[in-house]
Design a protein around this motif. Structure first.
Motif, PDB file in Angstrom:
ATOM      1  N   MET A   1       0.833  -1.196   0.000  1.00 16.97           N
ATOM      2  CA  MET A   1       0.000   0.000   0.000  1.00 16.97           C
ATOM      3  C   MET A   1       0.867   1.244   0.000  1.00 16.97           C
ATOM      4  N   PRO A   2       0.270   2.396  -0.307  1.00 13.62           N
ATOM      5  CA  PRO A   2       1.077   3.609  -0.471  1.00 13.62           C
ATOM      6  C   PRO A   2       1.713   4.075   0.839  1.00 13.62           C
ATOM      7  N   VAL A   3       2.946   4.556   0.731  1.00 14.40           N
ATOM      8  CA  VAL A   3       3.673   5.169   1.830  1.00 14.40           C
ATOM      9  C   VAL A   3       4.140   6.540   1.360  1.00 14.40           C
ATOM     10  N   PHE A   4       4.008   7.522   2.244  1.00 17.42           N
ATOM     11  CA  PHE A   4       4.379   8.897   1.889  1.00 17.42           C
ATOM     12  C   PHE A   4       5.896   9.033   1.798  1.00 17.42           C
ATOM     13  N   ARG A   5       6.371   9.586   0.666  1.00 16.21           N
ATOM     14  CA  ARG A   5       7.820   9.739   0.469  1.00 16.21           C
ATOM     15  C   ARG A   5       8.188  11.161   0.096  1.00 16.21           C
ATOM     16  N   GLY A   6       7.422  12.140   0.564  1.00 11.08           N
ATOM     17  CA  GLY A   6       7.759  13.497   0.159  1.00 11.08           C
ATOM     18  C   GLY A   6       7.065  13.861  -1.143  1.00 11.08           C
ATOM     19  N   GLU A   7       7.771  13.703  -2.264  1.00 15.99           N
ATOM     20  CA  GLU A   7       7.169  14.131  -3.526  1.00 15.99           C
ATOM     21  C   GLU A   7       6.077  13.196  -4.035  1.00 15.99           C
TER      22      GLU A   7
ATOM     23  N   PHE B   1       3.906   9.071  -3.447  1.00 10.23           N
ATOM     24  CA  PHE B   1       3.662   7.878  -2.648  1.00 10.23           C
ATOM     25  C   PHE B   1       4.323   6.699  -3.341  1.00 10.23           C
ATOM     26  N   SER B   2       4.885   5.805  -2.540  1.00  8.51           N
ATOM     27  CA  SER B   2       5.416   4.610  -3.178  1.00  8.51           C
ATOM     28  C   SER B   2       4.853   3.377  -2.487  1.00  8.51           C
ATOM     29  N   GLY B   3       4.813   2.283  -3.197  1.00 11.00           N
ATOM     30  CA  GLY B   3       4.180   1.073  -2.679  1.00 11.00           C
ATOM     31  C   GLY B   3       5.136   0.280  -1.800  1.00 11.00           C
ATOM     32  N   CYS B   4       4.684  -0.074  -0.579  1.00 12.50           N
ATOM     33  CA  CYS B   4       5.513  -0.886   0.317  1.00 12.50           C
ATOM     34  C   CYS B   4       4.685  -2.055   0.834  1.00 12.50           C
ATOM     35  N   HIS B   5       5.373  -3.145   1.142  1.00 11.09           N
ATOM     36  CA  HIS B   5       4.687  -4.339   1.623  1.00 11.09           C
ATOM     37  C   HIS B   5       4.287  -4.185   3.093  1.00 11.09           C
ATOM     38  N   ILE B   6       3.145  -4.771   3.441  1.00 12.55           N
ATOM     39  CA  ILE B   6       2.681  -4.661   4.832  1.00 12.55           C
ATOM     40  C   ILE B   6       2.274  -6.028   5.379  1.00 12.55           C
ATOM     41  N   ASP B   7       2.227  -6.118   6.697  1.00 10.33           N
ATOM     42  CA  ASP B   7       1.493  -7.207   7.333  1.00 10.33           C
ATOM     43  C   ASP B   7       0.727  -6.632   8.516  1.00 10.33           C
ATOM     44  N   VAL B   8      -0.144  -7.429   9.099  1.00  6.37           N
ATOM     45  CA  VAL B   8      -0.939  -6.942  10.225  1.00  6.37           C
ATOM     46  C   VAL B   8      -0.784  -7.915  11.381  1.00  6.37           C
ATOM     47  N   ARG B   9      -0.385  -7.394  12.542  1.00  2.46           N
ATOM     48  CA  ARG B   9      -0.402  -8.245  13.730  1.00  2.46           C
ATOM     49  C   ARG B   9      -1.729  -8.046  14.443  1.00  2.46           C
ATOM     50  N   ALA B  10      -2.550  -9.100  14.454  1.00  2.00           N
ATOM     51  CA  ALA B  10      -3.837  -9.023  15.141  1.00  2.00           C
ATOM     52  C   ALA B  10      -3.645  -9.559  16.559  1.00  2.00           C
ATOM     53  N   PHE B  11      -4.356  -8.969  17.516  1.00  2.98           N
ATOM     54  CA  PHE B  11      -4.239  -9.402  18.909  1.00  2.98           C
ATOM     55  C   PHE B  11      -5.535 -10.073  19.371  1.00  2.98           C
ATOM     56  N   VAL B  12      -5.384 -11.236  19.977  1.00  5.30           N
ATOM     57  CA  VAL B  12      -6.548 -11.943  20.496  1.00  5.30           C
ATOM     58  C   VAL B  12      -6.358 -12.112  22.004  1.00  5.30           C
ATOM     59  N   PHE B  13      -7.360 -11.716  22.781  1.00  7.71           N
ATOM     60  CA  PHE B  13      -7.309 -11.859  24.231  1.00  7.71           C
ATOM     61  C   PHE B  13      -8.273 -12.942  24.667  1.00  7.71           C
ATOM     62  N   ASN B  14      -7.816 -13.724  25.610  1.00  2.00           N
ATOM     63  CA  ASN B  14      -8.598 -14.869  25.992  1.00  2.00           C
ATOM     64  C   ASN B  14      -8.779 -14.888  27.504  1.00  2.00           C
ATOM     65  N   GLY B  15      -9.998 -14.719  27.958  1.00  5.10           N
ATOM     66  CA  GLY B  15     -10.301 -14.826  29.387  1.00  5.10           C
ATOM     67  C   GLY B  15     -11.481 -15.744  29.516  1.00  5.10           C
ATOM     68  N   GLU B  16     -12.590 -15.208  30.014  1.00  5.65           N
ATOM     69  CA  GLU B  16     -13.805 -16.002  30.036  1.00  5.65           C
ATOM     70  C   GLU B  16     -14.265 -16.309  28.613  1.00  5.65           C
ATOM     71  N   HIS B  17     -14.130 -15.300  27.742  1.00  4.62           N
ATOM     72  CA  HIS B  17     -14.445 -15.479  26.324  1.00  4.62           C
ATOM     73  C   HIS B  17     -13.293 -14.902  25.519  1.00  4.62           C
ATOM     74  N   PRO B  18     -13.086 -15.436  24.329  1.00  6.86           N
ATOM     75  CA  PRO B  18     -12.048 -14.828  23.487  1.00  6.86           C
ATOM     76  C   PRO B  18     -12.531 -13.494  22.925  1.00  6.86           C
ATOM     77  N   HIS B  19     -11.593 -12.579  22.749  1.00  6.55           N
ATOM     78  CA  HIS B  19     -11.941 -11.249  22.258  1.00  6.55           C
ATOM     79  C   HIS B  19     -10.851 -10.799  21.292  1.00  6.55           C
TER      80      HIS B  19
END
Lengths: 313, 476
Positions: free
Chosen positions: B416-422, B424-442
């Motif tokens: 997706m685009p990343v700001f480079r001044g003049e 936007f250029s395309g850079c690779h991304i990933d997403v770290r998702a967080f899951v919390f688990n107590g009485e129910h997962p969230h």
């Protein structure tokens, strides 16, 4: 509260206060030396008790060496740079305890000090640096008052500040009194000398309001030791330490806090029962040295009572 | 500024093709196209400054000048439409449930090994398998209080799991700081969208921690155990402790007496019930793990065994997020839950298997090879980008100890685009998702989008020049 946390609060507060006091001390001397070419820069080193360390690194006690050592030297644990750095490190270790605004202030303060061009400073511009330190310290005090809950954390900060302050006033008085004993002093130079002593603890204006422009050694000593309203007189600081202690303990004396209670009581007694004449007759140096060693003992007992030293490093 | 932006052969989060944004990016695209370049530049710098002032920095090791760096922030957010997110949520909950059941199983009856679904040898020889904690009664059988699942999108735009992090996933604080900076420096961007707020997330997290207290006590004393201020994730620890209103402790603040954990306070000792620890297993207790650990607490494991304290995430979780075990997670989901996996894995080759090894060694120039116990993006071989010599060196390493490695096809992470001044250029991304688990997962809404800022790079880790972006989950 965790003992490690109160230890960090305590030292954060002392180091900020120490940086401010050092900055003011140098600034007053710096401005004074513009008009009067007297040279007693070694006194500043004596006040911080670092002559040995200083002499290892510098040939002579000239203005530049003294300012360099006290402001920027990484070899001097009490240099302004080191104090601010240590205070910020302590703040960082407890940033979840103190308000975010206070942490950001401390963090910005550190970067401002660190980015100062201290390799090639000039005497003309260096006072801006000291004024900045004094302002930032005031900002710190203000934020503590305005953003912290009045709980244990606040009390430890306050206690540390007043102990540091009392000790510094005592050290300044002790060293500067030597020079007033110098027989070569004439009246105008003595006047100037005592006026500078007052300025060094930001007390000249409060003094003038009280005593008008009649400045004598005896009165200045009385003011800095016994005044009940001036925030840097030893008596005032000691009362504050006592009040904080009462707050911390809810006015009770328990077995574990007995020694601390007794020491604070003894220290207050000196100031309640003695007059400035008594002090001078007894020998002011002895009096002040006793006070300073009591301050060290006070630090030890606070450690012991609240387990500050219990946490290993 | 998008005139020169090419999506190339990659899946681009924002643009379908040149100058044609996807529907949910249209509004943002319009705004970005109208703002003058120097204003964007000024706001970009203000954002970086914000991180420095707040001291959201990590220490650069090997630098005694006390250099501290901020993680570069890019203001183009990763926007996830509502339906896509809901589906992802289900998949994440499913996956973490299965992983938790797996951990409970391997540290108790080992039914899954008896049934032959996962080679026993793979589990028991895993460096992170700790026989010390078998048969310990873990409250609610909860081994994973917090999971960080790294997701990528493949070239068709389908989410895939790249990696599970079940030990000490970090980065949650950055999610909040990214949003904070967005709100302060780019409020107009946010106003254009309806985005799930992060405000009440810590209530869920606190509830989850309280729910795993030993003996069901109601107002447990919860602490966060950190290695201390010099740890590179220290900001994460301190932020989470502050937001949860719990004490942030170091090993030296704790002690164990009569199998009970206490913290040292100004008023003496105070009992601790739940430890959310952010130090690694092997440093937790010098009596049971590394004897030279200065970070841990002697006797901690004994108190844990006695059921007097909860340690979370559980000890020995590394056996479930190992890169070799990863291959078997879809099987776990089928085995424990009787369901098909909602989010697919990335295909994995095992180098311990002779046939697969042969294939991998013949195709090193097209594959990514990882150490099974590695993390942080260190020491991996990205075949297509490596030199002949690097591939040759790696080949020698693999042949020495093949079971230490896995290989994956070169997944072209979405860009997706990343700001480079003049521009936007395309850079690779990933997403770290967080899951919390107590009485129910969230599932935490959004997560941390990491971006590989080096031109053409696929490595998003902050230690390797990665940056981050705000992640928006849309409410409509």
């Amino acid at each position: 509260m965790l003992s490690r946390v109160s230890n960090s609060l305590y030292w954060m507060s002392r180091n900020i206060e120490r940086a401010e006091n050092t900055a003011r001390l140098i600034s007053v001397r710096l401005i004074g030396s513009i008009e009067h070419k007297e040279n007693h820069w070694d006194e500043l080193i004596s006040i911080s008790g670092a002559n040995e360390d200083f002499e290892k690194r510098y040939d002579k006690y000239d203005a530049r060496s003294v300012m360099d050592f006290m402001s920027f030297s990484s070899d001097n644990p009490n240099s302004i740079l080191n104090c601010v750095k240590l205070a910020r490190e302590d703040a960082r270790a407890i940033r979840e305890i103190i308000p975010q605004e206070l942490w950001e202030m401390m963090n910005s303060f550190y970067w401002e000090v660190k980015q100062y061009k201290y390799e090639n400073w000039t005497v003309d511009s260096i006072d801006d640096f000291y004024q900045m330190i004094i302002r930032q310290s005031a900002l710190f005090q203000g934020m503590v008052e305005a953003t912290l809950s009045f709980d244990e954390a606040y009390l430890f900060i306050k206690m540390a500040k007043f102990i540091e302050r009392a000790e510094k006033t005592s050290r300044i008085l002790n060293i500067y009194y030597y020079r007033s004993e110098d027989p070569e002093h004439n009246d105008p130079s003595l006047y100037r000398h005592w006026f500078a002593v007052l300025q060094s603890v930001s007390g000249h204006e409060a003094y003038l309001k009280k005593h008008h422009p009649f400045i004598t050694g005896e009165r200045v000593i009385e003011f800095l030791l016994f005044d009940e309203a001036f925030p840097r007189s030893i008596n005032y600081c000691l009362e504050q330490v006592y009040n904080v202690f009462q707050e911390l303990e809810n006015g009770k004396i328990e077995h574990y806090s007995e020694d601390l209670h007794q020491l604070i009581g003894e220290m207050r007694l000196d100031f309640k029962t003695m007059s400035v004449i008594d002090v001078i007759t007894e020998d002011i140096h002895q009096f002040l040295q006793r006070f300073q060693s009591n301050c060290s003992q006070l630090g030890r007992l606070i450690n012991k009572t609240y387990y500050l030293g219990e946490v290993g490093v | 500024m998008f005139k020169t932006y090419e999506t190339k052969s990659f899946f681009d989060e924002m643009l379908q093709e040149r100058e044609k944004p996807r529907a949910h990016y249209q509004t943002l695209y319009n705004r970005l196209s109208t703002l003058p370049e120097d204003e964007l530049q000024a706001r970009h710098e203000a954002a970086q400054q914000n991180f420095l002032r707040q001291g959201i920095t990590f220490t650069v090791y090997n630098d005694d000048q006390g250099a501290e760096r901020t993680i570069p922030f890019d203001f183009v957010p990763n926007i996830i439409p509502k339906d896509e997110w809901l589906q992802l949520e289900k998949g994440l909950i499913q996956r973490v449930k299965a992983l938790n059941l797996f951990l409970d199983d391997v540290y108790n009856d080992q039914q899954i090994l008896k049934d032959g679904l996962i080679p026993r040898e793979l589990v028991v020889t895993c460096k992170y398998f700790y026989p010390q904690v078998t048969k310990i009664k873990v409250p609610r059988r909860n081994h994973i209080f917090m999971a960080g699942i790294d997701l990528i999108k493949d070239e068709n735009g389908e989410f895939r799991v790249l990696e599970d992090n079940l030990r000490n996933p970090s980065g949650l604080s950055y999610v909040f700081q990214n949003r904070y900076v967005m709100r302060h420096v780019f409020p107009d961007f946010l106003q254009d969208y309806n985005v799930v707020s992060l405000e009440n997330q810590f209530t869920h997290i606190h509830d989850a921690l309280s729910s795993i207290a030993p003996n069901n006590i109601t107002m447990p004393n919860i602490v966060l155990l950190t290695p201390g201020v010099y740890n590179s994730a220290y900001f994460d620890h301190s932020f989470i402790a502050q937001q949860l209103g719990i004490e942030l402790v170091e090993g030296r603040d704790l002690l164990v007496r009569d199998r009970i954990v206490y913290m040292k306070t100004t008023r003496g000792l105070k009992r601790v019930d739940v430890i959310y620890r952010r130090i690694d297993d092997e440093f937790l207790d010098p009596l049971e793990f590394r004897p030279d650990s200065m970070l841990g607490v002697a006797g901690l494991l004994d108190a844990y065994r006695a059921g007097n304290v909860t340690i979370s995430n559980g000890i020995g979780n590394g056996v479930a997020d190992d890169k070799a075990i990863y291959h078997y997670v879809p099987n776990m989901i089928r085995y424990y839950l009787g369901e098909d996996p909602i989010i697919r894995n990335v295909e994995t080759y095992f180098l311990r298997d002779e046939e697969q090894r042969k294939y991998v060694l013949e195709n090193l120039d097209q594959l990514v090879v990882k150490q099974t116990d590695g993390s942080g993006g260190y020491n991996l071989l990205i075949g297509p980008h490596a030199t002949e010599q690097e591939r040759e060196d790696y080949r020698v390493q693999i042949e020495k100890n093949p079971s230490n490695y896995i290989a994956q096809p070169m997944v072209t992470l979405s860009r997706m685009p990343v700001f480079r001044g003049e521009e936007f250029s395309g850079c690779h991304i990933d997403v770290r998702a967080f899951v919390f688990n107590g009485e129910h997962p969230h599932v935490f809404p959004g997560g941390l989008t990491r971006v590989a800022l080096k031109e053409g790079s696929l490595v998003v880790n902050s230690s390797q020049g990665g940056g981050c972006k705000d992640t928006w989950v849309m409410t409509d």
